[in-house]
Design an enzyme around this catalytic site. Structure first.
Site, mmCIF file in Angstrom:
data_model
loop_
_atom_site.group_PDB
_atom_site.id
_atom_site.type_symbol
_atom_site.label_atom_id
_atom_site.label_comp_id
_atom_site.label_asym_id
_atom_site.label_seq_id
_atom_site.Cartn_x
_atom_site.Cartn_y
_atom_site.Cartn_z
ATOM 1 N N GLY A 146 2.119 2.399 10.812
ATOM 2 C CA GLY A 146 3.060 3.503 10.672
ATOM 3 C C GLY A 146 3.710 3.925 11.984
ATOM 4 O O GLY A 146 4.324 4.975 12.077
ATOM 5 N N SER B 30 3.135 -2.055 10.506
ATOM 6 C CA SER B 30 4.572 -2.085 10.770
ATOM 7 C C SER B 30 5.221 -3.438 10.480
ATOM 8 O O SER B 30 6.111 -3.881 11.210
ATOM 9 C CB SER B 30 4.874 -1.632 12.208
ATOM 10 O OG SER B 30 4.442 -0.297 12.407
ATOM 11 N N HIS C 22 -9.668 1.048 4.814
ATOM 12 C CA HIS C 22 -8.394 1.263 5.498
ATOM 13 C C HIS C 22 -8.629 2.242 6.650
ATOM 14 O O HIS C 22 -9.454 3.154 6.540
ATOM 15 C CB HIS C 22 -7.356 1.833 4.513
ATOM 16 C CG HIS C 22 -5.981 1.875 5.112
ATOM 17 N ND1 HIS C 22 -5.591 2.869 5.971
ATOM 18 C CD2 HIS C 22 -4.922 1.031 5.000
ATOM 19 C CE1 HIS C 22 -4.340 2.627 6.363
ATOM 20 N NE2 HIS C 22 -3.920 1.520 5.795
ATOM 21 N N GLU D 207 -7.105 4.713 7.671
ATOM 22 C CA GLU D 207 -6.939 6.134 7.332
ATOM 23 C C GLU D 207 -8.192 6.659 6.630
ATOM 24 O O GLU D 207 -8.568 7.821 6.801
ATOM 25 C CB GLU D 207 -5.672 6.314 6.479
ATOM 26 C CG GLU D 207 -4.409 6.161 7.338
ATOM 27 C CD GLU D 207 -3.188 5.627 6.613
ATOM 28 O OE1 GLU D 207 -3.125 5.682 5.379
ATOM 29 O OE2 GLU D 207 -2.279 5.121 7.320
ATOM 30 N N LYS E 151 0.087 4.292 -0.276
ATOM 31 C CA LYS E 151 -0.559 5.490 0.296
ATOM 32 C C LYS E 151 -0.317 6.687 -0.635
ATOM 33 O O LYS E 151 -0.188 6.497 -1.840
ATOM 34 C CB LYS E 151 -0.076 5.741 1.722
ATOM 35 C CG LYS E 151 -0.186 4.474 2.581
ATOM 36 C CD LYS E 151 -0.066 4.709 4.049
ATOM 37 C CE LYS E 151 -0.199 3.367 4.764
ATOM 38 N NZ LYS E 151 -0.270 3.484 6.212
ATOM 39 N N GLU F 259 -5.640 -4.958 10.487
ATOM 40 C CA GLU F 259 -4.627 -3.925 10.719
ATOM 41 C C GLU F 259 -4.962 -3.146 11.989
ATOM 42 O O GLU F 259 -5.770 -2.221 11.952
ATOM 43 C CB GLU F 259 -4.598 -2.940 9.541
ATOM 44 C CG GLU F 259 -4.220 -3.552 8.216
ATOM 45 C CD GLU F 259 -3.657 -2.483 7.281
ATOM 46 O OE1 GLU F 259 -2.499 -2.637 6.874
ATOM 47 O OE2 GLU F 259 -4.358 -1.497 7.004
ATOM 48 N N ASN G 151 0.859 -1.189 0.000
ATOM 49 C CA ASN G 151 0.000 0.000 0.000
ATOM 50 C C ASN G 151 0.897 1.242 0.000
ATOM 51 O O ASN G 151 1.482 1.574 1.024
ATOM 52 C CB ASN G 151 -0.894 -0.042 1.250
ATOM 53 C CG ASN G 151 -1.700 1.234 1.427
ATOM 54 O OD1 ASN G 151 -1.809 2.060 0.512
ATOM 55 N ND2 ASN G 151 -2.281 1.395 2.612
HETATM 56 P P1 PGA Z 1 2.665 0.368 7.759
HETATM 57 O O1 PGA Z 1 1.215 0.563 7.068
HETATM 58 O O2 PGA Z 1 3.237 -0.910 7.207
HETATM 59 O O3 PGA Z 1 3.443 1.570 7.364
HETATM 60 O O4 PGA Z 1 2.416 0.281 9.229
HETATM 61 C C1 PGA Z 1 0.356 -0.513 6.843
HETATM 62 C C2 PGA Z 1 -0.918 -0.019 6.204
HETATM 63 O O5 PGA Z 1 -1.383 1.073 6.535
HETATM 64 O O6 PGA Z 1 -1.505 -0.701 5.328
#
Ligand code: PGA
Length: 249
Positions: free
Chosen positions: A172, A211, A94, A96, A11, A166, A9
């Protein structure tokens, strides 16, 4: 046995030039992998990615989709448009999108249906916040998020869908769920589907995201109900992403 999937992903990151290198590094390495690999670039780069990935075996996905099919919906992108640009997958719900852009369970369920109608495979993201985990409501939150899709589309819809667990507090932040913490939730997700249809549950691909790094991927992917990963930050560095793909292979 379920095939492992590693999904990147991106983003809101990338540029034509950066993508060119990343896409070519990933395509070049994929013949040596046994897991399925997919990348999710921002909308404007789908055409570039479709072209760069042609014949490589790397699947393409988008990061969101409209619940509507066409018309006066400024700023929206329909599922059929994504299909036209070679997308196989689309991320839905997601954290976000849920947290920053107000997507409710009902909106996510509507998008899930729109995606499947256009032949896309939804990657349905579920997960609890830190406050929800600390108050002991992780399982209830994840079950509620999953139920809204099962109630609307039925368990049969999960045959051509992927789920990604997740935990919001792990995205993140560098704080990964422990393999046992992740496995516990993955098993609960599969059990919730199994109540409706054991065969569908057995075949369902459930990714872990939050992460994931080359250092922790192998142990996470070794859990019985973890079928691969949804990778954010580490998906932007070809070397890290490919090490994670190797861990899934
Ligand atoms: P990350 O993000 O690996 O940077 O924690 C995962 C995601 O948001 O899909």
């Amino acid at each position: 046995m379920r095939k492992k999937l590693v999904a990147g992903n991106w983003k809101m990151n990338g540029s034509l030039r950066q993508n060119e290198v990343l896409l070519s590094d990933i395509s070049a390495a994929v013949p040596g992998l046994t897991c399925e690999v997919a990348v999710f670039p921002p909308y404007p780069y789908l055409a570039q990615s479709q072209l760069a990935l042609a014949g490589s075996g790397v699947a393409l996905g988008a990061q969101s989709v409209s619940e509507y099919t066409q018309g006066a919906f400024t700023g929206e992108v329909s599922a059929s448009m994504l299909a036209e640009f070679g997308c196989r997958y689309v991320l839905l719900g997601h954290s976000e999108r849920r947290g920053l852009f107000g997507e409710t369970d009902a909106v996510v369920a509507a998008k899930f249906e729109a995606a499947q109608k256009a032949g896309l495979i939804p990657v349905l993201c579920l997960g609890e916040t830190l406050a929800e985990r600390e108050s002991g409501s992780t399982m209830a939150v994840v079950a509620r998020q999953l139920s809204s899709v099962l109630d609307r589309s039925g368990v049969g819809a999960m045959v051509s869908a992927v789920v990604a667990y997740e935990p919001v507090w792990a995205i993140g932040t560098g704080m990964t769920a422990s393999p046992a913490q992740a496995q516990e939730v993955h098993a609960a997700i599969r059990a919730q589907v199994a109540v409706l249809d054991a065969g569908v549950a057995e075949g369902l691909c459930i990714l872990y995201g939050g992460s994931v790094k080359p250092q922790n991927a192998e142990e996470l992917f070794g859990q019985a109900d973890i079928d691969g990963g949804l990778i954010g930050g580490a998906a932007l560095v070809a070397d890290d992403f490919l090490k994670i793909c190797l861990a899934a292979s």
